[in-house]
Write a protein that holds these residues in place. Sequence first.
Motif, short mmCIF file in Angstrom:
data_model
loop_
_atom_site.label_atom_id
_atom_site.label_comp_id
_atom_site.label_asym_id
_atom_site.label_seq_id
_atom_site.Cartn_x
_atom_site.Cartn_y
_atom_site.Cartn_z
N LYS A 1 11.88 73.74 -41.32
CA LYS A 1 10.98 74.23 -42.37
C LYS A 1 10.55 73.08 -43.29
O LYS A 1 9.41 73.01 -43.74
CB LYS A 1 11.69 75.29 -43.22
CG LYS A 1 11.97 76.61 -42.54
CD LYS A 1 12.64 77.55 -43.54
CE LYS A 1 13.04 78.87 -42.91
NZ LYS A 1 13.72 79.77 -43.89
N HIS B 1 7.66 71.22 -41.89
CA HIS B 1 6.42 71.98 -42.07
C HIS B 1 5.95 71.91 -43.54
O HIS B 1 4.75 71.76 -43.81
CB HIS B 1 6.63 73.43 -41.66
CG HIS B 1 6.80 73.65 -40.19
ND1 HIS B 1 5.85 73.28 -39.26
CD2 HIS B 1 7.83 74.20 -39.48
CE1 HIS B 1 6.27 73.59 -38.05
NE2 HIS B 1 7.47 74.16 -38.14
N ASP C 1 11.59 78.47 -49.75
CA ASP C 1 11.82 79.47 -48.69
C ASP C 1 12.73 80.59 -49.17
O ASP C 1 13.21 81.39 -48.37
CB ASP C 1 12.41 78.81 -47.44
CG ASP C 1 13.85 78.37 -47.63
OD1 ASP C 1 14.27 78.20 -48.81
OD2 ASP C 1 14.55 78.20 -46.64
N PHE D 1 7.61 80.18 -48.02
CA PHE D 1 7.66 79.86 -46.60
C PHE D 1 8.79 80.63 -45.92
O PHE D 1 9.97 80.38 -46.18
CB PHE D 1 7.85 78.35 -46.45
CG PHE D 1 7.76 77.85 -45.03
CD1 PHE D 1 7.10 78.59 -44.04
CD2 PHE D 1 8.33 76.64 -44.67
CE1 PHE D 1 7.02 78.12 -42.75
CE2 PHE D 1 8.24 76.17 -43.37
CZ PHE D 1 7.59 76.92 -42.41
N ASP D 2 8.41 81.56 -45.04
CA ASP D 2 9.40 82.35 -44.30
C ASP D 2 10.39 83.00 -45.25
O ASP D 2 11.61 82.88 -45.11
CB ASP D 2 10.12 81.45 -43.29
CG ASP D 2 10.99 82.25 -42.32
OD1 ASP D 2 10.61 83.39 -41.98
OD2 ASP D 2 12.06 81.72 -41.92
#
Length: 449
Positions: A164, A167, A264, A294-295
């Motif tokens: 992650k 990204h 996240d 994020f996620d």
Amino acid sequence: MRKYVGMLGLLVILVLTACSLGEETKTVNKEEVPGKEQESEPAESPSMELSETMDDILQEEAGEYAGEHYDKEKVNQALDDLDMEGMEAEEIYMNILPLMSESGQYREYSEFIQSFQANIETEVSDTPGGMELEEGKKVEGSANITFLLDSSGSMAETIDGRQKMDHAKDAIHDFVASMPEGSNVSLRIYGQEGSSKESDKALSCSSTENVYDRKAYDEEAFQQTLEGVEPVGWTPIAKAIEETEKDLKSGPKVRQQLVYIVSDGIETCGGDPVAAAGALRDSGEEGTIHVIGFDVDDEGQEQLMDVAKAGGGEYESVDSAADFQRLFERERVRLFNEWSRWTTDNFNNVAREQTDKLNELYRERTDFKNLTFREQSNLKNAVLHLSQDDRIDSDTNKQIYELIEERADTLKELEADFDAALDQTDEEGDERREDILDKGKEKKDQYSN
């Protein structure tokens, strides 16, 4: 004896009589003779000193028959009445010029060109840039942009074969590249010390660091800073926001103070990120907080949305690398289109001002040149009239023509001022339009892939 006396008296009478008759004759000669026309005094034409410079010409009085008052017959009559006996060529010229001098209008053209703004004054609009979020808000120029990057251990989890964190780094890098020119960027990380173990919680929850202090974006330096960030600890979002508020207070005041949180998950250190976001928003620092989740699970999304709301910003949710790609693809297309519009609008605005100014200058210069030609032509016609009446010889004719040509050469100084203004407007307009095209091409190329 008496005889002599008598003759002497007669002689005295005759002499007195003759004197008396002589005086009467003189008196009659002075009187006007009936029926005889008196000769008129020679007409005097107004004259001036010879003008040797452009300033001299501009100080002259306008001619009696200048401009729309020109009348060839009246000019010729004035020339016919001019007593030129004993005059040299220069004196004749100086008596002709006051009849037809166009100096009155020359002054108007001189005042026009002296006050004319030849430079291009159109202001180029702010360059496009920044991420546009859900309600169409976007970053403007001259902003301080702070990124808060989650360095907690959960950012080491993988999605589509990559961490992650990787990204997120790509997203931030692309994000910064879309910021408007003139913006200052800073990067603060949080949870970067210790580990995600309970034993390291206190250490990790107290850790946040400004690793890229606020300054103009340098791609290489910023990328090196990003590469050095590793996911290791807990998630002290509230502390990161509180330290960011301090950063904003210590920095210069700008039009926008923007904070972007990339995380996240939720706060894991017991802080209150919603309250911290509201405090920053109300601090008077004009700070706005946007969040990219994020996620994030439902609980995390709810909290992060509240953070964004309290901070006066927007929330964007991405769940995969593909979502990140779509987010920035949307931005790429938007920015490409905005740069296209920016280029077209600013190019046309500059071109419009340049064209209007050039047309005005060409029109005024043409009228001025026509005026000088008309004055020169009228003066030469006057000289021709005198020549045809045999009142001046060929040498005098030539000398007067030379004086007329010298005046025309002096007037070219004012024409040169028009040419200089034309050159400045033409060159500056071309440079501005070329700069706009170059910048537009550079940015459109950047967002075309």
